[in-house]
Design a protein around this motif. Structure first.
Motif, PDB file in Angstrom:
ATOM      1  N   LEU A 141      16.852 -22.398  35.944  1.00 10.00           N
ATOM      2  CA  LEU A 141      18.137 -21.575  36.232  1.00 10.00           C
ATOM      3  C   LEU A 141      19.106 -21.207  35.039  1.00 10.00           C
ATOM      4  O   LEU A 141      19.709 -22.416  34.300  1.00 10.00           O
ATOM      5  N   GLN A 142      19.498 -20.136  34.701  1.00 14.82           N
ATOM      6  CA  GLN A 142      20.577 -19.773  33.574  1.00 14.82           C
ATOM      7  C   GLN A 142      21.724 -20.581  33.792  1.00 14.82           C
ATOM      8  O   GLN A 142      22.119 -21.222  32.734  1.00 14.82           O
ATOM      9  N   SER A 191      13.737 -13.391  37.834  1.00 10.21           N
ATOM     10  CA  SER A 191      13.189 -13.463  36.310  1.00 10.21           C
ATOM     11  C   SER A 191      12.243 -12.163  36.246  1.00 10.21           C
ATOM     12  O   SER A 191      11.090 -11.929  37.003  1.00 10.21           O
ATOM     13  N   GLU A 192      12.457 -11.441  35.219  1.00 11.27           N
ATOM     14  CA  GLU A 192      11.618 -10.121  35.339  1.00 11.27           C
ATOM     15  C   GLU A 192      10.312 -10.497  34.981  1.00 11.27           C
ATOM     16  O   GLU A 192       9.434  -9.443  35.476  1.00 11.27           O
ATOM     17  N   ARG A 193       9.943 -11.462  34.435  1.00 11.65           N
ATOM     18  CA  ARG A 193       8.338 -11.505  34.276  1.00 11.65           C
ATOM     19  C   ARG A 193       7.602 -11.637  35.542  1.00 11.65           C
ATOM     20  O   ARG A 193       6.692 -10.728  35.586  1.00 11.65           O
ATOM     21  N   SER A 216      11.310 -26.580  34.523  1.00 11.43           N
ATOM     22  CA  SER A 216      11.734 -27.187  35.946  1.00 11.43           C
ATOM     23  C   SER A 216      10.548 -28.111  36.237  1.00 11.43           C
ATOM     24  O   SER A 216       9.440 -27.856  35.995  1.00 11.43           O
ATOM     25  N   LEU A 217      11.085 -29.336  36.405  1.00  8.82           N
ATOM     26  CA  LEU A 217       9.950 -30.612  36.454  1.00  8.82           C
ATOM     27  C   LEU A 217       8.819 -30.293  37.433  1.00  8.82           C
ATOM     28  O   LEU A 217       7.803 -30.916  37.324  1.00  8.82           O
ATOM     29  N   GLY A 224      15.809 -16.923  29.940  1.00  7.49           N
ATOM     30  CA  GLY A 224      17.176 -17.012  30.889  1.00  7.49           C
ATOM     31  C   GLY A 224      18.020 -18.095  30.709  1.00  7.49           C
ATOM     32  O   GLY A 224      18.951 -18.156  30.495  1.00  7.49           O
ATOM     33  N   ILE A 225      17.189 -19.398  30.442  1.00  3.50           N
ATOM     34  CA  ILE A 225      17.812 -20.429  29.876  1.00  3.50           C
ATOM     35  C   ILE A 225      18.484 -20.202  28.577  1.00  3.50           C
ATOM     36  O   ILE A 225      19.686 -20.755  28.431  1.00  3.50           O
TER      37      ILE A 225
END
Ligand code: BGC
Length: 382
Positions: free
Chosen positions: A229-230, A53-55, A185-186, A260-261
């Motif tokens: 995850l995408q 992820s870019e961030r 994500s939990l 992404g999602i």
């Protein structure tokens, strides 16, 4: 103001004659970015979760640059979203003699042993963006107001559906609208804050029947996306379309917590015949992080909105806090209530985020120098 403090902090460090350390070069893959060893200003370990992820790439680079300017040597590591890798990387930072750790965790509950070793050696730990849980050895937390990010995500969904105007006044649409909910994500403490902020905002509309979560999947456990995850999100969207929307009912909106999602959701929707653009009936999809690929989609009327969290500001804040600890001082917190990690309330510095719509890409992202106009057009950061 923050800039001023930052400059002052840097100045103070320079004055102490701690400047001009050579840093480790930015590296690729999921591994180390150099063979940093402790030098004059001291070694600081920076543990980031992933480069997918870019961030996190922007965060890592900005933190490293800021710390190096302040005279420290930096060991920046990415863990490829693998928990044991991140644990090992932090162990190694401690072995290499790091004097302070800045950690954006993958699983916020999996680092208690590493943090105990750090505490045993008097190493301060700053949780970066994501809270580290179940440990007394988290000294400070720099992040955004995560609950408010969730409120903003839900607000952008309401604006996209026409139930609200961007200025907060009531819109002209009446619904009812079918929506679906996605969460992060939990094992990331932020996921719950985003979801809570969003649900608290949407609930009155759900209660009055204006919004209908047609699948009935309204709990965070049902909506969650492991590791953000995408592909996982795309699969769940495909399953929802099959289970709930294959007999004629149409979907009008999707709450998505991360760009992404969002792109996974959009792909599933387009593959099922929606769109390709919002004007052609693609549901309103929200997001987070203002990733360049999603900013382009917003500019092209495909994704409706995202949340801009200026990683440059978060990095500055991390550097200011780190510099304070390194000087034996306590960093300034602006929140001492919101973030209980299960063992203690961690003093925090919270930054504010903004909703990005097509019509404020220019003012928020281009005028601030976050992206160039050409990058937005191309959908790729240069
Ligand atoms: C961050 C978000 C990001 C997500 C996925 C969260 O912890 O706060 O900005 O979208 O992780 O990387």
């Amino acid at each position: 103001m923050r800039r001023k403090i930052f400059v002052a902090a840097v100045g103070a460090v320079m004055a102490l004659g701690l400047a001009a350390c050579s840093g480790s070069g930015a590296g690729g893959g999921s591994g180390s970015t150099g063979d940093a060893t402790a030098e004059e200003g001291g070694l600081i370990g920076v543990a980031m979760p992933t480069q997918t992820s870019e961030r996190w790439i922007n965060d890592g680079e900005a933190v490293k640059e800021g710390l190096e300017k302040a005279g420290y040597t930096v060991d920046l590591e990415y863990a490829g979203d693998d928990i044991p890798t991140q644990q090992q990387q932090i162990d190694q930072m401690i072995t290499k003699g790091a004097k302070l750790l800045i950690v954006a965790s993958i699983d916020g509950t999996a680092l208690a042993n590493q943090l105990q070793s750090a505490a045993d050696k008097g190493i301060k730990v700053i949780a970066y963006d994501r809270l580290i849980r179940d440990s007394a050895n988290v000294d400070f937390y720099v992040t955004f107001d995560n609950y408010k990010v969730g409120v903003q995500q839900a607000t952008s969904l309401l604006v996209g559906l026409g139930l609200l105007n961007a200025d907060g006044s009531a819109g002209t649409a009446t619904g009812p609208f079918n929506i679906e909910l996605f969460a992060g994500s939990l094992d990331d403490n932020n996921a719950k804050f985003f979801f809570d902020g969003a649900i608290d905002t949407l609930q009155p509309y759900i209660d009055e029947g204006t919004l209908v979560v047609k699948s009935g999947q309204t709990s965070i456990e049902q909506a969650a996306t492991l590791r953000w995850l995408q592909e996982t999100a795309q699969k769940r969207m495909e399953d929802l379309l099959t289970s709930t929307y294959s007999s004629g009912d149409k979907l009008q909106g999707v709450l998505s917590p991360y760009d992404g999602i969002s792109r996974g959701i959009i792909t599933a929707l387009q593959n099922a015949g929606y769109g390709p653009t919002i004007t052609d009936g693609l549901p309103i999809v929200t997001g987070q992080d203002a990733e360049i690929a999603s900013v382009k989609l917003i500019n092209d009327d495909v994704q409706f909105a995202t949340i801009f969290k200026d990683t440059r500001k978060l990095a500055d804040q991390a550097v200011i806090s780190a510099s304070a600890f390194m000087a034996g001082e306590t960093p300034e917190a602006n929140d001492t209530e919101a973030y209980d990690n299960g063992v203690k309330v961690v003093p925090s510095f919270l930054l504010q985020s903004d909703i990005v719509y097509k019509d404020n890409i220019q003012s928020l992202l281009i005028d601030s120098g976050y992206y160039t106009e050409a990058e937005v057009q191309a959908g790729q950061a240069g």
